[in-house]
Write an enzyme that holds these catalytic residues in place. Structure first.
Site, short mmCIF file in Angstrom:
data_model
loop_
_atom_site.label_atom_id
_atom_site.label_comp_id
_atom_site.label_asym_id
_atom_site.label_seq_id
_atom_site.Cartn_x
_atom_site.Cartn_y
_atom_site.Cartn_z
N HIS A 1 0.82 -1.22 0.00
CA HIS A 1 0.00 0.00 0.00
C HIS A 1 0.85 1.28 0.00
CE1 HIS A 1 -3.57 -2.39 0.41
NE2 HIS A 1 -3.25 -2.84 1.62
N ASP B 1 -3.89 -13.11 4.28
CA ASP B 1 -5.26 -12.65 4.57
C ASP B 1 -6.28 -13.13 3.52
OD1 ASP B 1 -3.99 -10.92 2.82
OD2 ASP B 1 -4.43 -9.08 3.94
N1 Q9C Z 1 -9.88 -2.58 11.00
C1 Q9C Z 1 -2.32 -5.25 4.32
O1 Q9C Z 1 -2.89 -6.32 4.36
N2 Q9C Z 1 -7.85 -1.36 7.12
N3 Q9C Z 1 -2.87 -4.09 4.75
C2 Q9C Z 1 -8.61 -2.48 7.48
C3 Q9C Z 1 -9.42 -3.13 9.75
C4 Q9C Z 1 -6.64 -1.42 6.35
C5 Q9C Z 1 -4.20 -4.05 5.24
C6 Q9C Z 1 -9.57 -2.17 8.59
C7 Q9C Z 1 -6.18 -2.74 5.87
C8 Q9C Z 1 -4.80 -2.69 5.29
C9 Q9C Z 1 -0.90 -5.20 3.86
ZN ZN Z 2 -3.89 -7.36 2.93
#
Ligand code: Q9C
Ligand code: ZN
Length: 348
Positions: free
Chosen positions: A167, A290
């Site tokens: 990101h 994930d």
């Molecule tokens: N409370 C990666 O997997 N927000 N980044 C999610 C959860 C951001 C994840 C909300 C998720 C970014 C590398």
């Molecule tokens: Zn992710």
């Protein structure tokens, strides 16, 4: 023999909490050091993998190949402020919005606090005294993983990066990411020929897409949850195909919630077909655990067996490959999922 690049320095980045909007409360931050510990414990079982640790190294040249100097200067100033005791851990309390330019043609503010809002895209990516050190170590592990593949020491390497990177763009960061590890690896390999980046993290790799959007030397493909309902919401759609010399060198394949392994493999096939047609000399993989069932922030249904099949299909490309760890937040399964994936790369 494949190699695993790991460094304990990741543990210095330990964000405490995250605001869970819908529940109106602070909860534990999903990106904690335990993730890497669990993966490392699991992958130690791979008899064919060699685990390498490494020390500090000068990354300046590698940074500037993928990131704007303003972003790197900001991180260095930020670290100096922490070192001088001027800051407590914090998140951006304002992110640069289109409206920011509506009063004047004001550009970047000068203070570290103001600049955080300038460069960061969300309020979920905390800055702490240990963050920059860990970020540099993660980036270095990806660069080193790429050099080992470039030099023919290993045909497959796995950089156990934390924090993750996909990101983070040329001049922005967010989504728990600060610098783009996979882009760092790709830029090392791109000096010797065309490179494909395949991003299979649950989330769209908006940073990676942006860095190479105008590049014809690096093809980027991403399978991810549909941005209609998943972070990063503003990108990851099918009509984003690249620009200028990079036209048709970006491929997005959004997936429905609770996609089955079979459906997932069909989309993956499209990405692999496009990568083959591009004829890369090397592959960089952004791997996120994930995508597996039971992830606290993901909603795809892939089992450990599915993840092995995904790995196998990719491994069959038979390209020199650098795997960078991205997301994956279920501590109970992250080790098993990473292990299933890596098992598929036992191809020598
Ligand atoms: N409370 C990666 O997997 N927000 N980044 C999610 C959860 C951001 C994840 C909300 C998720 C970014 C590398
Ligand atoms: Zn992710």
């Amino acid at each position: 023999m494949p190699g695993i690049i790991y460094t304990p320095a990741h543990a210095d980045h330990k964000p405490e909490s995250e605001l869970h909007g819908s529940r109106r409360e602070l909860g534990p931050h999903p990106d904690n050091p335990e993730r890497v510990k669990r993966i490392l414990d699991a992958v130690k079982e791979l008899s064919w993998a060699e685990i390498r640790e490494f020390g500090e190294r000068d990354l300046s040249r590698n940074f500037f190949q993928v990131h704007a100097s303003g972003l790197i200067d900001y991180f260095r100033d930020l670290q100096n402020s922490f070192d001088r005791g001027e800051l407590d851990p914090f998140v951006a309390d304002l992110v640069a919005h289109r409206a920011a330019g509506s009063f004047s043609n004001r550009t970047a503010p000068r203070t570290v606090r103001g600049l955080t809002g300038w460069y960061c895209t969300d309020a979920q990516t905390p800055l702490t005294a240990g963050t920059w050190g860990a970020v540099c170590a993660a980036f270095a592990s990806a660069v080193q993983a790429a050099e080992l593949v470039r030099d023919g020491t290993h045909s497959v390497t796995y950089a156990l990066c934390r924090p993750p990177g996909h990101h983070a763009g040329r001049d922005f960061f967010g989504g728990y990411c600060y610098l783009n590890n996979a882009a760092g690896a790709a830029s090392v390999l791109a000096r010797s020929g065309p490179v494909a980046i395949l991003d299979i993290d649950y989330h769209h790799g908006n940073g990676t897409q942006q860095i190479f959007y105008g590049s014809k030397r690096v093809f980027t493909a991403s399978l991810h949850a549909d941005p209609e309902h998943a972070y990063p919401f503003y990108s990851g759609y099918t009509d984003e195909r690249g620009t200028g010399a990079g036209r048709r060198k970006n491929l997005n394949l959004p997936l429905p919630s609770r996609v089955t392994g079979e459906e997932y493999l069909k989309s993956l096939d499209k990405a692999l077909g496009a990568i083959k047609r591009f004829r890369p000399k090397a592959l960089v993989l952004s791997f996120g655990a994930d995508i597996a069932e039971g992830d606290p922030i993901g909603d795809l249904g892939l089992t450990a067996e599915d993840v092995y099949s995904v790995g196998q299909a990719i491994s069959k490309l038979n390209l020199p490959t650098v795997i960078c760890q991205e997301g994956g937040y279920n501590l109970e399964t992250i080790g098993e999922i990473a292990l299933s994936f890596l098992r598929a790369f036992d191809r020598e």
